[in-house]
Structure formats: C-alpha cells, structure tokens
Design an enzyme around this catalytic site. Structure first.
Site, PDB file in Angstrom:
ATOM      1  N   GLN A  73       1.509   6.091  -9.873  1.00  0.00           N
ATOM      2  CA  GLN A  73       2.030   7.439  -9.622  1.00  0.00           C
ATOM      3  C   GLN A  73       1.589   8.367 -10.750  1.00  0.00           C
ATOM      4  OE1 GLN A  73       6.297   7.487  -8.623  1.00  0.00           O
ATOM      5  NE2 GLN A  73       6.079   5.334  -8.101  1.00  0.00           N
TER       6      GLN A  73
HETATM    7  P1  GTP Z   1       2.351   1.824  -7.029  1.00  0.00           P
HETATM    8  O1  GTP Z   1       3.352   0.803  -7.527  1.00  0.00           O
HETATM    9  O2  GTP Z   1       3.025   3.049  -6.482  1.00  0.00           O
HETATM   10  O3  GTP Z   1       1.317   2.160  -8.049  1.00  0.00           O
HETATM   11  O4  GTP Z   1       1.620   1.178  -5.745  1.00  0.00           O
HETATM   12  P2  GTP Z   1       0.731  -0.146  -5.639  1.00  0.00           P
HETATM   13  O5  GTP Z   1      -0.696   0.170  -5.907  1.00  0.00           O
HETATM   14  O6  GTP Z   1       1.327  -1.259  -6.457  1.00  0.00           O
HETATM   15  O7  GTP Z   1       0.826  -0.479  -4.085  1.00  0.00           O
HETATM   16  P3  GTP Z   1       1.743  -1.577  -3.366  1.00  0.00           P
HETATM   17  O8  GTP Z   1       1.300  -2.955  -3.709  1.00  0.00           O
HETATM   18  O9  GTP Z   1       3.154  -1.208  -3.593  1.00  0.00           O
HETATM   19  O10 GTP Z   1       1.301  -1.341  -1.840  1.00  0.00           O
HETATM   20  C1  GTP Z   1       1.482  -0.106  -1.186  1.00  0.00           C
HETATM   21  C2  GTP Z   1       1.517  -0.331   0.323  1.00  0.00           C
HETATM   22  O11 GTP Z   1       0.247  -0.790   0.789  1.00  0.00           O
HETATM   23  C3  GTP Z   1       2.527  -1.409   0.747  1.00  0.00           C
HETATM   24  O12 GTP Z   1       3.140  -0.972   1.951  1.00  0.00           O
HETATM   25  C4  GTP Z   1       1.648  -2.634   1.015  1.00  0.00           C
HETATM   26  O13 GTP Z   1       2.206  -3.499   1.998  1.00  0.00           O
HETATM   27  C5  GTP Z   1       0.382  -1.979   1.549  1.00  0.00           C
HETATM   28  N1  GTP Z   1      -0.825  -2.792   1.334  1.00  0.00           N
HETATM   29  C6  GTP Z   1      -1.256  -3.386   0.195  1.00  0.00           C
HETATM   30  N2  GTP Z   1      -2.437  -4.000   0.380  1.00  0.00           N
HETATM   31  C7  GTP Z   1      -2.769  -3.806   1.696  1.00  0.00           C
HETATM   32  C8  GTP Z   1      -3.901  -4.191   2.496  1.00  0.00           C
HETATM   33  O14 GTP Z   1      -4.876  -4.833   2.064  1.00  0.00           O
HETATM   34  N3  GTP Z   1      -3.885  -3.766   3.805  1.00  0.00           N
HETATM   35  C9  GTP Z   1      -2.861  -3.037   4.335  1.00  0.00           C
HETATM   36  N4  GTP Z   1      -2.942  -2.687   5.616  1.00  0.00           N
HETATM   37  N5  GTP Z   1      -1.793  -2.651   3.606  1.00  0.00           N
HETATM   38  C10 GTP Z   1      -1.743  -3.027   2.297  1.00  0.00           C
END
Ligand code: GTP
Length: 191
Positions: A73
């Site tokens: 974020q």
């Molecule tokens: P922050 O903590 O806000 O920095 O986000 P982050 O990068 O850690 O992302 P996070 O792992 O929370 O995933 C965000 C969303 O993307 C979630 O709803 C996951 O289920 C989805 N997601 C993650 N990887 C994939 C993927 O390869 N394919 C799909 N379709 N969704 C994914």
C-alpha cells in the site's frame, strides 16, 4: 521444530539462512505467494492485506529463508528501503493482469534499483509475473518489457509467470533465487 532440525541443531549443522525482501504493489499477491511457500501445517487460511510488514520463514532445499513481506500500500512503501541494507535477495511481485498500475510498479522498481543501499550490490532479484490465470494477464515476456527489466545491469534477475493460488511457477523461481543466494554466500566465504 521437526526431528531433522533438532538433530541438525544438536550437531551444530544448520541450514544456511538468508534474508529476503518481498515487495511489489498492494494486491499483487505477495502474501499469497509466501503462504504457498510455507509448509502445509504453517499455511494461513485467510490472507488479509498486510499492514506495515510481516516476517515469514520457509525452507528451500539448501536454505532457510526469512522473508520480510512488505505491504504494497502506498503509505507503507517508504518502509521498504529500511530493509534494503540487510537483505541478500529480493522477490518483486507484479500483478500481470494490472497493466495500468504496472507503470507505478516500474517507478517503484526504478527507485529500488537506484537506492544507495542497493546500487552496486549484486543482490539477486526474482520477479513473479503473478496472476497468470487471469484472462487479462500478459505474458512474463511482456511484463519484463513493461517493467523495463532489460535495463537492470548490476544485478542478476529472473522472471517467472506464477499463480499464487495454486503455486504454479513458484518453485522454478525460488530454485533460481536459492542458487543465486548460495553462490553469493560461497563467494563471500572465499574472501
Ligand atoms: P498487500 O498486503 O496489500 O501488499 O497485498 P499482497 O501483494 O500481499 O496481495 P495478497 O497476497 O493479499 O493478494 C491479493 C489478492 O490477490 C487476494 O485476493 C489473493 O487471493 C489474490 N491472488 C494472489 N495471487 C493470485 C493469483 O495468482 N491469481 C489470482 N486470480 N488471484 C491471486
């Protein structure tokens, strides 16, 4: 701690350890990917947006990796640089279905590569072109060109298409990163 770990600890044989930073914009899939890399019994059921950062450990064949999962974020991105000095490797996660925000991701990457704590250091950078399963996603080759990866000259880098939900592509990338980390460690020992 598993039996092998206990035996290894008793005899003073420990897997070598490395610190890596996991960065990328919010919603790119960083926490989901790290969750896939953990052992089955350590996996979380619910993934929520990261506040600040969290620390996770996972094992590869040759290394124990401590991963700093940095929130993507905007208001937390300034935290990333505080960990540059102590990291031996970086995983940069890109949402390959989000072409609009790839411009922002590229800016963040440029600041990271040029940062004084990382410039001129041979820190390996593994890119995951994540969310390869989504219809709007572009190929890892396209992500590589949109992110300007060919301009990175002083660091080894590698890109893999990945699916954080199923784990597809993750092991290929982590194997590359492990090899890079091991060879940096071996070179350091020789000095
Ligand atoms: P922050 O903590 O806000 O920095 O986000 P982050 O990068 O850690 O992302 P996070 O792992 O929370 O995933 C965000 C969303 O993307 C979630 O709803 C996951 O289920 C989805 N997601 C993650 N990887 C994939 C993927 O390869 N394919 C799909 N379709 N969704 C994914």
């Amino acid at each position: 701690m598993g039996l092998l770990d206990k035996i290894a600890k008793f005899f003073g044989i420990r897997n070598e350890e490395a610190n890596i930073l996991v960065v990328g914009l919010d919603n790119s899939g960083k926490t989901t990917i790290l969750n896939q890399l953990k052992s089955d019994d350590a996996r979380a059921m619910d993934i929520v947006p990261t506040i600040g950062f969290t620390v996770e450990k996972f094992k590869t064949k040759a290394l124990t990796i401590t991963a700093f999962d940095m929130s993507g974020q905007g208001r937390y991105r300034t935290l990333w640089e505080q960990y540059y000095r102590d990291c031996q490797g970086i995983i940069f996660v890109v949402d390959s279905s989000d072409k609009i925000r790839m411009v922002v991701a590229r800016d963040e990457l440029e600041s990271l590569i040029k940062h004084q704590e990382l410039a001129n250091r041979r820190v390996p950078v593994l890119f995951f072109a994540n969310k390869m399963d989504l219809r709007d996603s572009v190929s890892s080759v396209k992500v590589s060109s949109l992110m300007g990866l060919e301009e990175i000259r002083d660091k080894p880098w590698y890109i893999c298409a990945s699916n954080g939900l199923t784990g597809e592509g993750l092991h290929e990338g982590v194997e590359w990163l492990t090899e890079q980390l091991k060879s940096s460690m071996a070179a350091k020992k020789k000095k």
